[in-house]
Design a protein around this motif. Structure first.
Motif, PDB file in Angstrom:
ATOM      1  N   THR A 114      -0.389   2.760  -2.608  1.00 34.02           N
ATOM      2  CA  THR A 114      -1.920   2.179  -2.589  1.00 34.02           C
ATOM      3  C   THR A 114      -2.700   3.073  -1.772  1.00 34.02           C
ATOM      4  O   THR A 114      -2.220   3.845  -1.017  1.00 34.02           O
ATOM      5  N   ARG A 292      -8.915  -1.155 -11.961  1.00 37.26           N
ATOM      6  CA  ARG A 292      -8.289  -0.823 -10.571  1.00 37.26           C
ATOM      7  C   ARG A 292      -7.884   0.789 -10.372  1.00 37.26           C
ATOM      8  O   ARG A 292      -7.730   1.109  -9.416  1.00 37.26           O
ATOM      9  N   ILE A 295      -2.494   2.884  -9.844  1.00 34.96           N
ATOM     10  CA  ILE A 295      -1.811   2.210  -8.645  1.00 34.96           C
ATOM     11  C   ILE A 295      -0.427   1.785  -8.759  1.00 34.96           C
ATOM     12  O   ILE A 295       0.021   1.571  -9.792  1.00 34.96           O
ATOM     13  N   ASP A 353       0.466  -5.996  -4.666  1.00 34.74           N
ATOM     14  CA  ASP A 353      -0.799  -6.731  -4.450  1.00 34.74           C
ATOM     15  C   ASP A 353      -0.443  -7.966  -5.279  1.00 34.74           C
ATOM     16  O   ASP A 353      -0.304  -7.884  -6.567  1.00 34.74           O
ATOM     17  N   LEU A 356      -2.498  -9.341  -8.090  1.00 26.65           N
ATOM     18  CA  LEU A 356      -2.330  -8.712  -9.622  1.00 26.65           C
ATOM     19  C   LEU A 356      -1.117  -9.460 -10.232  1.00 26.65           C
ATOM     20  O   LEU A 356      -0.048  -9.029 -10.187  1.00 26.65           O
TER      21      LEU A 356
END
Length: 694
Positions: A114, A292, A295, A353, A356
């Motif tokens: 990340t 996003r 990632i 995350d 998500l």
């Protein structure tokens, strides 16, 4: 022009990281290892204190040339390979191959790909950890010594192309030992008894299980014992003796380690261990998510730790509060005591995350990626939630000295079950149980009597084998999948409906290893070696000391085995079968699936045919010879030589003895003979085995 160069292993990882760093950074992939021991020779200088001879891997010339060109332009180089021993070793070999000793280079690691993790790793750049490099180097050298010393012995004794390995040979032994346990297992008969009781306020009968005399659970060993129990129950009075209400707590599961992820993905998703690791690697390296960018969706996938960072715990707590309420937040936060076998270098496997959710990213993932991400996500979220609470009601009924019992449960608070259910346990209800009261007299509506037989130990699946290897301390997270893949690829074992079976060639290899190299395949020895590798990684043991202490015993065992082979003078065994083409007596050879017959005139005559080894037993159906055969996948069984006209087959070895009670053929179970009809269950001593032992 980029002033900073970041070197990673894979192009996918490079693509993800490139998006997090500015134009001052160039990110290039090495495509894994760039240096390794040569394949054509052992590559270990035994006479020079076991110094390894590393060479550039064939096909990596162009990649190294591109890396050297980038190094010349860069002011600073960051080696960003995976955060484990192998990753540390790759960084070390990159440093050597690119001659970075006089350059400004550093090692960086991150547990998740990340933006914050990558940028923080650059702030915490460090030197290469030579203790970790040495631990990986020791593993590589030990495995090379075992493989290159022992494999030629197997070639001479069985067939060329076979291999032995420090961990793979132990894994094979475990499967072989389980096969023997199953083959030698003798089923024991037992019965269960249920009473259907009605009366009082009950609208229909409730089934109660017989539990014994109220003090000790009584096993009903046979029909005679069952009849004796029944004789005292037909005219007895059935009284509700006690009703107890209680709560049962079910703890939230721990977040995934490599081992538990492989096990759960096997049972829930039907993934092989290699498939689980391949897809998890994709989720770790990065996926392009709408809004996003690219990632990494999960943290590093090779770990034996259940630890969770404080930041991840806080994020999970907030998500749980917002979506479920404060009452769902767990007390332990998924933390567990660290086992002495656990390195705890990384966190558990978790989503990078928690906001998500799987539903949010479903459209950007393949079907298998989504299913695995959903499994990891839900397991992590569950690990941070409160346990489930069940309300349990248990009712005991007595009839004389006999006791019968039934119970019902329902979920009082679902806790982590709101997102993750380990075994689909939603409680069990028994209709009418709430209408009972202590002292109620019930009426017998009939008995349900069932005959059972004890079952042999479960065959290994990939998941169960991984679990066993982990429990015994054999191998580490990065070795489970490749170890199993190797013995499957070598056809030492085969897989049918997820279960692992030993092939004829695997059995032959294991027997040879047990005879010539018992120490190498000793479970405790291998587990102790893993512990020593951990100590090398910690810097408390020198890697060459471990190799120096290991090698003399290996060398002595190999010399002894070679001497025995020379005295035996192994040659192809000549059979009575005649070649259909040239008339020569055919010889017995080993192939991928076991033994076969081949013409000794090869290569002039290439005729071959199956080899059927007679066991000295006549077929109970047609009187022909019973021979050892193998399935297409290499699993051994016993069949009639007159197939397909005769369809007799047995997984267990048959004998010529007939059962004195039912007349059917008996099968061999260790030093016992057991009737092939499980309903009969007759057992006696195997006199032939006893004579052989004497």
């Amino acid at each position: 022009m980029a002033k900073n160069l970041v070197i990673v292993e894979s192009p996918a990882k490079a693509k993800t990281i490139k998006k997090f760093l500015g134009s001052n950074y160039e990110v290039i992939a090495s495509n894994g290892h760039v240096r390794d021991l040569p394949k054509s020779q052992m590559g270990i200088d035994v006479d020079n204190d076991f110094e390894p001879k590393y060479i550039t891997i064939r096909g990596k010339g162009d990649i190294l040339a591109a890396l050297r060109k980038a190094v010349k332009k860069a002011d600073k180089i960051y080696l960003a390979t995976d955060p484990d021993r192998e990753g540390e070793a790759i960084s070390y070999h990159l440093m050597k191959a690119l001659k970075l000793e006089n350059k400004d280079y550093k090692r960086i690691t991150f547990n998740e790909i990340t933006k914050n993790a990558v940028k923080n790793s650059i702030k915490q750049a460090r030197d290469i950890d030579m203790n970790l490099v040495d631990a990986q180097q020791a593993r590589r050298v030990l495995d090379r010594l075992v493989g290159y010393k022992i494999s030629p012995v197997l070639w001479a004794k069985i067939k060329r192309g076979l291999s032995a390995g420090r961990v793979q040979s132990v894994a094979l032994k475990l499967v072989c030992d389980r096969e023997k346990e199953i083959n030698d297992f003798i089923p024991q008969e037992y019965w269960t008894l249920d009473a259907n009781l009605t009366g009082g306020k009950l609208k229909k009968p409730i089934t109660f299980k017989f539990t014994g005399d109220g003090k000790n659970k009584e096993e009903i060993s046979g029909r005679a014992a069952l009849d004796e129990i029944l004789s005292g129950l037909q005219d007895g009075e059935y009284v509700v003796k006690s009703i107890k209400e209680s709560e049962r707590n079910k703890k939230a599961p721990l977040p995934f380690t490599t081992s538990t992820l492989q096990q759960e993905a096997s049972s829930k998703l039907n993934f092989a261990t290699s498939k689980t690791m391949r897809i998890a690697q994709q989720l770790y390296e990065g996926v392009d998510i709408k809004g996003r960018g690219t990632i990494g969706l999960i943290t590093y996938l090779r770990t034996d730790s259940t630890r969770i960072s404080e930041e991840a715990v806080a994020a999970a707590d907030k998500y749980i509060t917002d979506n479920f309420g404060d009452i769902y937040i767990g007390d332990s936060n998924g933390r567990a005591k660290t086992d002495k076998k656990i390195q705890d270098a990384h966190e558990a496997i978790r989503p990078t995350d928690v906001t998500l959710s799987p539903v949010m990213v479903k459209e950007q993932l393949s079907r298998d990626q989504f299913r695995l991400y959903q499994l990891i996500y839900n397991r992590f979220l569950a690990s941070q939630m409160a346990g489930a609470v069940y309300s349990v009601k248990s009712v005991k009924v007595s009839c004389g000295d006999a006791t019968f019992q039934t119970s019902a449960s329902k979920i009082a608070f679902d806790g982590f079950l709101a997102v993750y259910n380990l075994d689909n346990d939603r409680g069990e209800t028994v209709a009418g149980i709430n209408n009972l009261a202590e002292g109620d007299v019930l009426e017998l509506d009939g008995f349900e009597e069932k005959q059972h037989f004890t079952q042999p130990p479960a065959r290994y699946t990939e998941a169960l084998l991984v679990k066993t290897l982990e429990e015994l301390g054999i191998g580490r997270p990065s070795t489970y999948a490749p170890t199993i893949s190797t013995i499957l690829a070598r056809r030492y074992i085969t897989k049918e409906q997820k279960k692992l079976y030993v092939t004829a060639i695997g059995d032959a290899v294991n027997q040879s290893m047990e005879q010539a190299f018992p120490v190498i395949i000793d479970v405790n020895f291998t587990a102790n070696m893993e512990s020593l590798l951990d100590k090398i990684g910690e810097g408390t043991v020198d890697w060459k000391v471990v190799v120096r202490n290991f090698y003399p015993d290996l060398d002595e065992a190999v010399k002894k085995a070679e001497a025995e082979l020379e005295s035996i003078k192994i040659e192809d065994e000549v059979s009575e079968e005649v070649c259909d083409v040239c008339g020569r007596n055919m010889v017995i050879k080993y192939g991928p699936h076991g033994k076969f017959l081949a013409c000794p005139g090869f290569p002039e005559c290439r005729f071959t045919k199956p080899f059927y080894e007679k066991i000295g037993v006549t077929c109970p159906k047609c009187g022909g010879d019973v021979v050892i055969k193998t399935t297409r996948k290499g699993r051994r069984y016993y069949g009639c030589i007159n197939a397909p006209e005769c369809d007799f087959m047995s997984w267990a070895m048959p004998s010529n003895e007939k059962c004195p009670e039912c007349g059917k053929y008996m099968i061999v179970k260790g030093n016992k003979l057991v009737c092939s009809d499980q309903e009969c269950g007759y057992t006696c001593n195997n006199k032939a085995a006893e004579t052989a032992d004497k």
